[in-house]
Design an enzyme around this catalytic site. Structure first.
Site, PDB file in Angstrom:
ATOM      1  N   LYS A 132      -4.895  -0.656  15.968  1.00  0.00           N
ATOM      2  CA  LYS A 132      -5.668   0.016  14.815  1.00  0.00           C
ATOM      3  C   LYS A 132      -6.934   0.790  15.313  1.00  0.00           C
ATOM      4  CE  LYS A 132      -3.278  -1.200  11.313  1.00  0.00           C
ATOM      5  NZ  LYS A 132      -2.321  -0.049  10.690  1.00  0.00           N
TER       6      LYS A 132
ATOM      7  N   SER B 166      13.160   3.320  11.692  1.00  0.00           N
ATOM      8  CA  SER B 166      11.757   2.639  12.279  1.00  0.00           C
ATOM      9  C   SER B 166      10.804   3.931  12.844  1.00  0.00           C
ATOM     10  CB  SER B 166      12.333   1.920  13.647  1.00  0.00           C
ATOM     11  OG  SER B 166      11.076   1.527  14.376  1.00  0.00           O
ATOM     12  N   VAL B 167       9.632   3.719  12.440  1.00  0.00           N
ATOM     13  CA  VAL B 167       8.728   4.839  12.972  1.00  0.00           C
ATOM     14  C   VAL B 167       8.255   4.727  14.464  1.00  0.00           C
ATOM     15  CG1 VAL B 167       7.498   5.010  10.789  1.00  0.00           C
ATOM     16  CG2 VAL B 167       6.766   3.007  12.304  1.00  0.00           C
TER      17      VAL B 167
ATOM     18  N   TYR C 186      -3.249  -6.535  17.203  1.00  0.00           N
ATOM     19  CA  TYR C 186      -3.443  -5.578  15.984  1.00  0.00           C
ATOM     20  C   TYR C 186      -4.555  -4.805  16.137  1.00  0.00           C
ATOM     21  CZ  TYR C 186      -3.435  -4.769  10.821  1.00  0.00           C
ATOM     22  OH  TYR C 186      -3.723  -4.476   9.749  1.00  0.00           O
TER      23      TYR C 186
ATOM     24  N   ALA D  78      -6.293  -5.159   1.186  1.00  0.00           N
ATOM     25  CA  ALA D  78      -5.595  -5.245  -0.137  1.00  0.00           C
ATOM     26  C   ALA D  78      -4.535  -6.363   0.168  1.00  0.00           C
ATOM     27  CB  ALA D  78      -4.704  -3.951  -0.127  1.00  0.00           C
TER      28      ALA D  78
ATOM     29  N   ASN E 299       1.485   4.488   7.295  1.00  0.00           N
ATOM     30  CA  ASN E 299       1.021   3.163   6.792  1.00  0.00           C
ATOM     31  C   ASN E 299       1.904   2.099   7.163  1.00  0.00           C
ATOM     32  OD1 ASN E 299       0.042   1.720   4.205  1.00  0.00           O
ATOM     33  ND2 ASN E 299       2.208   1.266   4.144  1.00  0.00           N
TER      34      ASN E 299
ATOM     35  N   LEU F 265       0.890  -1.347  -0.024  1.00  0.00           N
ATOM     36  CA  LEU F 265      -0.015  -0.120   0.017  1.00  0.00           C
ATOM     37  C   LEU F 265       0.808   1.204   0.058  1.00  0.00           C
ATOM     38  CD1 LEU F 265      -2.589  -1.211   2.663  1.00  0.00           C
ATOM     39  CD2 LEU F 265      -3.261  -0.308   0.240  1.00  0.00           C
TER      40      LEU F 265
ATOM     41  N   ASP G  64      10.915   3.381   4.918  1.00  0.00           N
ATOM     42  CA  ASP G  64      10.942   1.882   5.171  1.00  0.00           C
ATOM     43  C   ASP G  64      11.927   1.266   5.749  1.00  0.00           C
ATOM     44  OD1 ASP G  64       8.623  -0.137   3.375  1.00  0.00           O
ATOM     45  OD2 ASP G  64      10.133  -1.021   4.522  1.00  0.00           O
TER      46      ASP G  64
ATOM     47  N   ARG H 234       2.171  -8.359   1.446  1.00  0.00           N
ATOM     48  CA  ARG H 234       2.929  -9.201   1.953  1.00  0.00           C
ATOM     49  C   ARG H 234       2.253  -9.588   3.346  1.00  0.00           C
ATOM     50  NH1 ARG H 234       8.403  -7.188   4.790  1.00  0.00           N
ATOM     51  NH2 ARG H 234       7.530  -5.434   6.023  1.00  0.00           N
TER      52      ARG H 234
ATOM     53  N   SER I  58      -7.926  -0.504  10.494  1.00  0.00           N
ATOM     54  CA  SER I  58      -8.326  -1.885  10.003  1.00  0.00           C
ATOM     55  C   SER I  58      -9.451  -2.481  10.485  1.00  0.00           C
ATOM     56  CB  SER I  58      -7.093  -3.009  10.387  1.00  0.00           C
ATOM     57  OG  SER I  58      -7.431  -4.420  10.167  1.00  0.00           O
TER      58      SER I  58
END
Length: 306
Positions: free
Chosen positions: A170, A74-75, A166, A198, A101, A20, A39, A201, A153
Site C-alpha cells: 500500500k 486477475s489484475v 499489506y 470502510a 481498487n 468500495l 472483479d 468483506r 491504506s
C-alpha cells in the site's frame, strides 16, 4: 454548485464486484460514465474466482439506465489485464478513468508470514495497480486525458500489526503515484490515492456492527469521484471514511547541516538531533524528489554562508 458529471467518460474499476469498488462503479454510472466492472470474484485471501459478482454489478448499472460490461481478469495477470483493456477499447474506444481498487488480505504477524503471503499481496495490490495503469497509460497519453486513483491504506502510511505485506504494497502504490503525477502532467493525466476506512468483506469480522454501519463504502465514494473529475488535483492522498475527509502528506523538517570530513561523526549528529527532528521547522510537502535534495543542499548552503 453545478453537478459533477462523467457523461461520455469510460471508467474501469477493479475489484468492483463488491464493497468500495462497487460503490465507486455505481456512482460513476449514475453520473453518466460507462463502466468496466472488473472483479476476479475470489475470496478475501485471493483464492478461487467467479464472474458472478461483476455480472451482478453490471445488472445494477443497467437497471439504473447505465452502460457497463463485466470483466473477470486477475489484475495481477498480464494477459488478463490486456484482455480487459482490449475489451474496453473494442466496446467504447477510449479509457478516461481507472480506479485501481482490487485487493486481498493475508494477515499474519511477521514471524509467521510466509514468502507466499507477501508475494500474493504484492501481486494483487502493487502489481495489480501497475499492470492496468501501464496498459492504459499510452491510451491516455494519446487522448491527452486520464484520471487514475490508486488505493492506499493507513497500514501503508502508518503501520498496523500483522500487515507487513499489506503495508509494503500500500505504500508502494503511493511511490508509484508520486512518479506518475510528474510523468503524466504534460498529457493531462492526473493520478491520486485514496486511503479509505470502510466496512467491506475485508473488514467485516474485525469491526462492530455499529462501526460497520457508520463506515459504509458509499461514504468514501464522493471523495474518490472528486479525484477523477475533470478539474481533479494530482498527487494527492485523500483519507476518507464515515463521511469525513482529510489530506495525508509525507513531510520533512528543515534539518540542519552537521559537518563534513572529520567534523562529521556519529556524536556530532547526536548533538544536533533535536534540530534535525524539530517538527516546528516542517517544510511544505515536496512535489518531487528533486525538492527533497534542494532541502538538504539548502542546509549546506546556509551553514557555508555563516
Amino acid at each position: 454548485m453545478s453537478e459533477i458529471r462523467f457523461d461520455d467518460r469510460v471508467a474501469i474499476v477493479t475489484g468492483a464486484g463488491g464493497g468500495l469498488g462497487r460503490a465507486h462503479a455505481l456512482e460513476l454510472a449514475r453520473r453518466g460514465a460507462k463502466i468496466v466492472v472488473n472483479d476476479l470474484g475470489g475470496s478475501r485471501d485471493g483464492s478461487g474466482g467467479s464472474s458472478d459478482a461483476a455480472q451482478a454489478v453490471v445488472k445494477e448499472i443497467e437497471a439504473l439506465g447505465g452502460q457497463a460490461i463485466a470483466n473477470g481478469s486477475s489484475v495481477s495477470d498480464v494477459d488478463g489485464v490486456k484482455r480487459m483493456i482490449d475489451d474496453t477499447m473494442a466496446k467504447w474506444g477510449r479509457i478516461d478513468i481507472l480506479i485501481a481498487n482490487a485487493g486481498i488480505l493475508r494477515d499474519r504477524s511477521f514471524s509467521k508470514m510466509s514468502v507466499e503471503d507477501i508475494d500474493l499481496v504484492l501481486a494483487v495490490h502493487l502489481r495489480g495497480s501497475f499492470l492496468p495503469i501501464h496498459a492504459a497509460w499510452d491510451i491516455m497519453k494519446a487522448q491527452n486525458y486520464g484520471r487514475i486513483v490508486v488505493t492506499t491504506s493507513s497500514t501503508g502510511l502508518y503501520g498496523n500489526f500483522g500487515q507487513a505485506n499489506y503495508g509494503a504494497a500500500k505504500l508502494g502504490v503511493v511511490g508509484m503515484m508520486n512518479t506518475l503525477k510528474i510523468e503524466g502532467a504534460k498529457n493531462d493525466i492526473k493520478i491520486n490515492a485514496v486511503c479509505p476506512i470502510a466496512a467491506t468483506r475485508m473488514t467485516e469480522d474485525i469491526m462492530s456492527e455499529q462501526m460497520l454501519d457508520a463506515l459504509k463504502p458509499e461514504y468514501v465514494t464522493p471523495g474518490v469521484l472528486n479525484l477523477v473529475k475533470e478539474d481533479a488535483p494530482t498527487g494527492m492522498i485523500l483519507s476518507a471514511g464515515a463521511g469525513a475527509f482529510s489530506m495525508a502528506r509525507i513531510v520533512e523538517t528543515a534539518g540542519v547541516f552537521v559537518g563534513q570530513g572529520e567534523a562529521l561523526t556519529v556524536e556530532a549528529v547526536a548533538a544536533k538531533w533535536d534540530q534535525i527532528t524539530d517538527v516546528n521547522t516542517t517544510r511544505p510537502a515536496f512535489k518531487s524528489g528533486g525538492e527533497h535534495g534542494q532541502n538538504i543542499f539548502a542546509s549546506v548552503a546556509a551553514a557555508a554562508a555563516k
